[in-house]
Design a protein around this motif. Structure first.
Motif, PDB file in Angstrom:
ATOM      1  N   ALA A 287      47.462  43.670  38.690  1.00  0.00           N
ATOM      2  CA  ALA A 287      47.807  43.476  37.280  1.00  0.00           C
ATOM      3  C   ALA A 287      46.595  43.005  36.493  1.00  0.00           C
ATOM      4  N   HIS A 288      45.825  42.118  37.078  1.00  0.00           N
ATOM      5  CA  HIS A 288      44.605  41.622  36.424  1.00  0.00           C
ATOM      6  C   HIS A 288      43.577  42.742  36.247  1.00  0.00           C
ATOM      7  N   ASN A 289      43.349  43.498  37.291  1.00  0.00           N
ATOM      8  CA  ASN A 289      42.315  44.540  37.265  1.00  0.00           C
ATOM      9  C   ASN A 289      42.632  45.680  36.302  1.00  0.00           C
ATOM     10  N   ASN A 290      43.915  45.889  36.028  1.00  0.00           N
ATOM     11  CA  ASN A 290      44.309  47.021  35.197  1.00  0.00           C
ATOM     12  C   ASN A 290      44.735  46.637  33.784  1.00  0.00           C
ATOM     13  N   ALA A 291      44.408  45.439  33.383  1.00  0.00           N
ATOM     14  CA  ALA A 291      44.682  44.999  32.005  1.00  0.00           C
ATOM     15  C   ALA A 291      43.355  44.611  31.368  1.00  0.00           C
ATOM     16  N   ASP A 292      42.846  45.452  30.490  1.00  0.00           N
ATOM     17  CA  ASP A 292      41.525  45.231  29.889  1.00  0.00           C
ATOM     18  C   ASP A 292      41.341  43.867  29.238  1.00  0.00           C
ATOM     19  N   PRO A 293      42.330  43.360  28.483  1.00  0.00           N
ATOM     20  CA  PRO A 293      42.143  42.053  27.827  1.00  0.00           C
ATOM     21  C   PRO A 293      41.958  40.897  28.806  1.00  0.00           C
ATOM     22  N   LEU A 294      42.344  41.098  30.068  1.00  0.00           N
ATOM     23  CA  LEU A 294      42.251  40.010  31.038  1.00  0.00           C
ATOM     24  C   LEU A 294      40.884  39.921  31.711  1.00  0.00           C
ATOM     25  N   GLN A 295      40.003  40.851  31.400  1.00  0.00           N
ATOM     26  CA  GLN A 295      38.700  40.853  32.066  1.00  0.00           C
ATOM     27  C   GLN A 295      37.770  39.759  31.540  1.00  0.00           C
ATOM     28  N   ASN A 296      38.128  39.157  30.420  1.00  0.00           N
ATOM     29  CA  ASN A 296      37.279  38.114  29.839  1.00  0.00           C
ATOM     30  C   ASN A 296      37.991  36.766  29.734  1.00  0.00           C
ATOM     31  N   VAL A 297      38.973  36.543  30.605  1.00  0.00           N
ATOM     32  CA  VAL A 297      39.709  35.276  30.578  1.00  0.00           C
ATOM     33  C   VAL A 297      38.838  34.163  31.169  1.00  0.00           C
ATOM     34  N   PRO A 298      39.174  32.894  30.890  1.00  0.00           N
ATOM     35  CA  PRO A 298      38.422  31.780  31.481  1.00  0.00           C
ATOM     36  C   PRO A 298      38.408  31.878  32.999  1.00  0.00           C
ATOM     37  N   THR A 299      37.209  31.893  33.570  1.00  0.00           N
ATOM     38  CA  THR A 299      37.049  32.058  35.011  1.00  0.00           C
ATOM     39  C   THR A 299      36.366  30.842  35.609  1.00  0.00           C
ATOM     40  N   ILE A 300      36.929  30.341  36.708  1.00  0.00           N
ATOM     41  CA  ILE A 300      36.282  29.242  37.415  1.00  0.00           C
ATOM     42  C   ILE A 300      36.030  29.665  38.853  1.00  0.00           C
ATOM     43  N   THR A 301      34.986  29.121  39.441  1.00  0.00           N
ATOM     44  CA  THR A 301      34.624  29.413  40.823  1.00  0.00           C
ATOM     45  C   THR A 301      34.816  28.144  41.651  1.00  0.00           C
ATOM     46  N   LEU A 302      34.533  28.239  42.941  1.00  0.00           N
ATOM     47  CA  LEU A 302      34.645  27.051  43.786  1.00  0.00           C
ATOM     48  C   LEU A 302      33.769  25.925  43.255  1.00  0.00           C
ATOM     49  N   TRP A 303      32.550  26.264  42.838  1.00  0.00           N
ATOM     50  CA  TRP A 303      31.629  25.245  42.359  1.00  0.00           C
ATOM     51  C   TRP A 303      32.093  24.643  41.035  1.00  0.00           C
ATOM     52  N   THR A 304      32.446  25.469  40.075  1.00  0.00           N
ATOM     53  CA  THR A 304      32.873  24.934  38.781  1.00  0.00           C
ATOM     54  C   THR A 304      34.214  24.210  38.882  1.00  0.00           C
ATOM     55  N   SER A 305      35.033  24.592  39.865  1.00  0.00           N
ATOM     56  CA  SER A 305      36.308  23.895  40.035  1.00  0.00           C
ATOM     57  C   SER A 305      36.079  22.467  40.522  1.00  0.00           C
TER      58      SER A 305
END
Length: 341
Positions: A287-305
């Motif tokens: 669902a995430h990969n196939n919804a264009d508006p979701l490609q720029n949502v707030p993203t956190i990684t292990l380090w930033t978390s």
């Protein structure tokens, strides 16, 4: 986010809201069976080395977390098409994770309906104060909040308090169906623990399941924390609050390595889950990969978390989470400005 964009986004996610019975059954198998095997191996390892037991407990805790995701999906009626089957599987997985099905489903659905709404906090979420609320709160409230937000309390003591103790009691005003489900869950938990203690001894049971439960609980609290506590999150008062914006901007995309993504049941795609709770966990990534508006949502990684642990208060003026130190500096600057005026 405009109304038009929100409608388009919901339409793009809608095709993934249907559960697949075959996929759900397979997930039950590839989660429950390995968990039972690992638990047995951990018990057998007691006669070899407790370090080995602890190592297996870490793996077992991961599978408990995955079992919880199944329980979580059942609470949203997204794991199976049949609501009764969701309830049965949800209740049984609730026994394994120490969560009463009806009680948690009720509070969690409120959380989804009010997430990121500053005027409707308090049910199914973590205690979060704004800078203004904290500054004007009585001393005892500020002390309690500091203790609550302390990492040791939140991630070490918290899981034991919530999962082992709080979950055993019905909330005030709970309906009969919810109360009975809590009683049933408690009896099944007690019966299962008693059977294992009688079979292998209470010492062995605690040595194996104790660390497994505690690690899984800490993992669960951590995941819930980072899903909504990141610097540029989204919080609004009720009059300006928007459900879709709260889902997309107020829930994080926790980008985890594939093994951790699998063991946590794709819950890192939390923005998709809040946008549409009916999407089963095994469909969240698609669902995430196939919804264009979701490609720029707030993203956190292990380090930033890990860095997000320092965030304590929501600053309504800056629209972001801040530390206690940052909040104090903001208050001092504000007072100086008032005085200079």
């Amino acid at each position: 986010m405009s109304k038009e964009k929100a409608i388009v986004l919901r339409k793009q996610v809608a095709p993934y809201e249907k559960s697949n019975t075959k996929a759900s059954v397979w997930q039950l198998i590839n989660t429950i069976v390995p968990f039972v095997v690992i638990w047995y191996l951990a018990y057998q390892s007691l006669s070899i080395s407790y370090y080995l037991t602890l190592g297996l407990s870490v793996i077992g805790a991961g599978f408990i977390t995955r079992i919880f995701i199944i329980f979580h999906d059942c609470c949203h009626h997204s794991f199976f098409k049949n609501r009764k089957l969701n309830r049965i599987v949800g209740t049984l997985t609730g026994v394994l994770t120490l969560f009463p099905y009806d009680q948690w489903a009720h509070s969690h659905n409120i959380h989804h309906a009010t997430s990121s709404n500053l005027d409707k906090r308090g049910t199914g979420d973590m205690w979060m104060m704004t800078v203004e609320e904290y500054v004007t709160a009585p001393l005892k409230t500020r002390i309690a909040y500091r203790l609550y937000r302390n990492p040791i309390v939140m991630f070490v003591i918290g899981p034991i308090w919530v999962f082992l103790i709080t979950n055993r009691f019905n909330v005030k005003g709970a309906k009969k169906k919810e109360r009975m489900n809590t009683y049933l869950t408690n009896m099944l938990i007690l019966g299962s623990a008693a059977l294992l203690c009688w079979t292998i001894g209470w010492q062995s049971f605690l040595l194996v399941h104790g660390p497994m439960f505690w690690i899984a609980g800490s993992m669960g609290v951590w995941l819930f924390y980072v899903q909504h506590t990141f610097e540029d999150s989204y919080f609004e008062e009720d009059e300006n609050w928007n459900f879709v914006q709260a889902a997309v901007e107020g829930s994080s995309f926790y980008k985890l390595p594939k093994p951790l993504q699998w063991i946590t049941g794709n819950i890192g795609f939390h923005h998709v889950h809040h946008l549409s709770p009916r999407v089963p966990n095994y469909q969240l990534e698609a669902a995430h990969n196939n919804a264009d508006p979701l490609q720029n949502v707030p993203t956190i990684t292990l380090w930033t978390s890990i860095q997000s642990v320092k965030f304590r208060l929501w600053d309504e003026q800056k629209n972001k989470f801040v530390t206690f130190k940052d909040a104090n500096q903001s208050v001092k600057l504000s007072k100086n400005t008032v005085i200079s005026d």
